[in-house]
Design an enzyme around this catalytic site. Structure first.
Site, PDB file in Angstrom:
ATOM      1  N   GLU A 286      -1.361  -6.365  -5.320  1.00  0.00           N
ATOM      2  CA  GLU A 286      -1.007  -6.271  -4.073  1.00  0.00           C
ATOM      3  C   GLU A 286       0.317  -6.809  -3.859  1.00  0.00           C
ATOM      4  O   GLU A 286       1.063  -7.728  -4.495  1.00  0.00           O
ATOM      5  CB  GLU A 286      -1.736  -7.190  -3.456  1.00  0.00           C
ATOM      6  CG  GLU A 286      -1.520  -7.142  -1.779  1.00  0.00           C
ATOM      7  CD  GLU A 286      -2.375  -8.246  -0.951  1.00  0.00           C
ATOM      8  OE1 GLU A 286      -2.436  -8.180   0.032  1.00  0.00           O
ATOM      9  OE2 GLU A 286      -3.248  -8.861  -1.715  1.00  0.00           O
ATOM     10  N   LYS A 351      -3.026  -0.771   4.347  1.00  0.00           N
ATOM     11  CA  LYS A 351      -4.302  -1.799   4.611  1.00  0.00           C
ATOM     12  C   LYS A 351      -4.853  -1.662   6.062  1.00  0.00           C
ATOM     13  O   LYS A 351      -3.842  -1.587   6.969  1.00  0.00           O
ATOM     14  CB  LYS A 351      -3.844  -3.342   4.312  1.00  0.00           C
ATOM     15  CG  LYS A 351      -4.872  -4.218   4.246  1.00  0.00           C
ATOM     16  CD  LYS A 351      -4.693  -5.517   3.798  1.00  0.00           C
ATOM     17  CE  LYS A 351      -5.550  -6.587   3.721  1.00  0.00           C
ATOM     18  NZ  LYS A 351      -5.453  -8.029   3.325  1.00  0.00           N
ATOM     19  N   CYS A 404      -6.727  -6.501  -1.015  1.00  0.00           N
ATOM     20  CA  CYS A 404      -7.060  -7.995  -0.854  1.00  0.00           C
ATOM     21  C   CYS A 404      -8.298  -8.135  -0.534  1.00  0.00           C
ATOM     22  O   CYS A 404      -9.435  -7.461  -1.007  1.00  0.00           O
ATOM     23  CB  CYS A 404      -6.030  -8.637   0.176  1.00  0.00           C
ATOM     24  SG  CYS A 404      -6.220 -10.478   0.066  1.00  0.00           S
TER      25      CYS A 404
END
EC number: 2.3.1.269
Length: 530
Positions: A286, A351, A404
């Site tokens: 990430e 995301k 994440c």
């Protein structure tokens, strides 16, 4: 035993709150990295006995009657979440000069709020309470319902759900492929709480029988699943996972960006490990790229030169839309991008589920008036992506990326993973150092592979990076603080044992069964009293 139980039931005031708090804190030992699930066989019987004594004024309002039960559940939850989530404060110490003031709000405030879910669980259980095994079923239903709500209410944060304590190793993970986390949470609480029957010995034989049956089914199903031959692979993928172990204090330092990028390039371009082919896919963590590609087009050229024919890189990046970095209208996304051997970005996925206060500031206009800013994620706030889609890899393999903590949401992964053959998780757990946080995060990602019957590849900036097979077994991994790369050959053959929808139905049916059983025994007790 009866004398001890009687003392616990009769506890009052701060003593009752303290025992509930300690019981909740003890239950955390069932979670990663400790995996001492036996602690839960002490914590949950203590909770049952505390709720036995949590009786309000019989002639008072419903609120007065249930307030003692809520207090017990809340203190249990506060102990559980405080002991299980204290490591969140580590992220604020990365830039302590700016954010140390927020440490008590993160370390204490988050457990304080999450404890309301377990207070709610205790209220639900107490409404169906009886003096026999019915109260164990009531507790299982209450906690199952609370954990389900924790998955989506207030943006959701189902971290360290109780069911994970029942799945410390792959042998004990397989049942979740049938029950889902909804059912596993309720079943785990039921089994953990059954020793409470040892005190009064009412329904002890029934409880012992159910304990043996459920544990045997859990272990036996796991053994059968792991012993069964893997389905033949239709395709395969050679993957390299890069773990750069970048110091977060340097992450956005302009003076070291080239050095960070060089580390990533060096680990990606090295010769394959003995016995492995040249990787078709290279995976970076990430926000691993320490600059915007819009500012550094030369980096894409360098990547194109590094990647061989047919290779692809999936990298975590900050993606900008709307203009240059100086443009106030620019929007930034926490994203993964796919880059081909020509150095061209062929796909991007943003995301969707952002971390409140970490990646964006809720009620920003209001809170900024009081000087409250975004706390940890980086030098900019992120916008949420609209939707997730699979990235097509070499040989037509479809990989679904989760950035994440998106991977901790069972329903989020299950819905999107239905059309994929591989789960990709990129993360930057370096914020939390060598604390329980990264281990807990990895365990939840591991369970997503088992639920969906798909292999998982995971790249973390500072650990834990790993390859996990469709049954939760770790093929290879890099430890926390290790810098390096791992190569793995991944057969593409897995699929979910049952559909996500059926898993959800099964979980709800398990909860309903506990609710009905508890309600029937509650009614029978009331009829006897009357």
């Amino acid at each position: 035993m009866e004398r001890l139980t009687g003392r616990i039931i009769l506890l009052w005031g701060w003593r009752r709150a303290l025992v509930a708090f300690l019981a909740g804190a003890l239950a955390v030992l069932g979670q990663a990295p400790y995996d001492f699930f036996a602690a839960c066989f002490v914590s949950f019987p203590l909770l049952v006995w505390l709720l036995d004594g949590a009786t309000g004024e019989a002639s008072g309002s419903l609120f007065r009657r249930l307030r003692p039960a809520f207090a017990v559940g809340w203190w249990f939850g506060f102990g559980y979440f405080l002991a299980g989530l204290w490591w969140i404060g580590s992220a604020l110490l990365v830039e302590a000069d700016s954010f140390a003031w927020a440490l008590p709000f993160a370390v204490v405030g988050i457990p304080f709020m999450l404890a309301f879910f377990y207070g709610f669980a205790a209220i639900v259980a107490r409404l169906l309470w009886s003096n026999d095994i019915g109260r164990i079923a009531a507790l299982a239903f209450g906690f199952g319902l609370a954990e389900w709500l924790r998955d989506f209410l207030f943006t959701g944060f189902p971290w360290n759900a109780i069911g994970y304590a029942a799945m410390p190793v792959p042998l004990l993970m397989q049942s979740v492929s049938v029950t889902g986390m909804i059912g596993m949470n309720a079943l785990a609480v039921f089994v953990f709480a059954l020793p409470a029957l040892l005190a009064a010995r009412r329904h002890l034989r029934l409880g012992a029988a159910l304990f043996v049956v459920l544990v045997a089914a859990h272990v036996g199903f796991g053994y059968i699943r792991l012993a069964a031959p893997e389905p033949p692979a239709s395709r395969s993928l050679d993957v390299r996972i890069v773990q750069p172990a970048v110091d977060l204090s340097e992450k956005w330092d302009a003076s070291v960006r080239d050095r960070i990028f060089a580390v990533l390039m060096g680990l990606s371009g090295k010769a394959p490990d003995p016995g492995h082919q040249k990787p078709q896919l290279i995976l970076w963590p990430e926000t691993s790229v320490p600059f915007l590609f819009t500012e550094r087009p030369d980096a894409l050229t360098a990547l194109g030169d590094m990647l061989g024919p047919g290779q692809m890189l999936i990298a975590g990046v900050v993606r900008e839309e709307g203009g240059s970095a100086a443009n106030a209208d620019s929007r930034y996304y926490n994203s993964v991008v796919a880059i081909d051997d020509k150095g061209e970005i062929t796909d991007a996925v943003d995301k969707v589920h952002l971390v409140p206060f970490g990646e964006y500031l809720p009620f920003a206009d209001l809170l900024q008036r009081f000087g409250i800013e975004q706390l940890v994620a980086g030098p900019m706030s992120f916008a949420a992506g609209n939707e997730r889609h699979a990235i097509t890899l070499p040989d037509g393999i479809r990989a679904l990326p989760f950035i994440c903590y998106e991977v901790i949401f069972p329903d989020l992964v299950a819905v999107d993973a239905a059309s994929a053959q591989l789960i990709v998780n990129v993360t930057n757990d370096a914020w939390f150092g060598d604390t329980p946080g990264p281990y807990q995060h990895f365990r939840q990602a591991q369970i997503r592979a088992v639920e969906n019957g798909l292999p998982l590849v995971r790249a973390a900036n500072n650990g834990i990076s790993a390859v996990v097979d469709p049954r939760g077994r770790i093929v290879d991994a890099l430890a926390i603080d290790a810098r390096g790369a791992i190569d793995a050959h991944i057969p593409i053959s897995g699929q979910a044992l049952i559909s996500p929808g059926q898993r959800r139905i099964n979980g709800m049916l398990i909860m309903l069964l506990f609710a009905v059983g508890a309600a029937l025994l509650n009614v029978r007790q009331r009829l006897r009293v009357n």
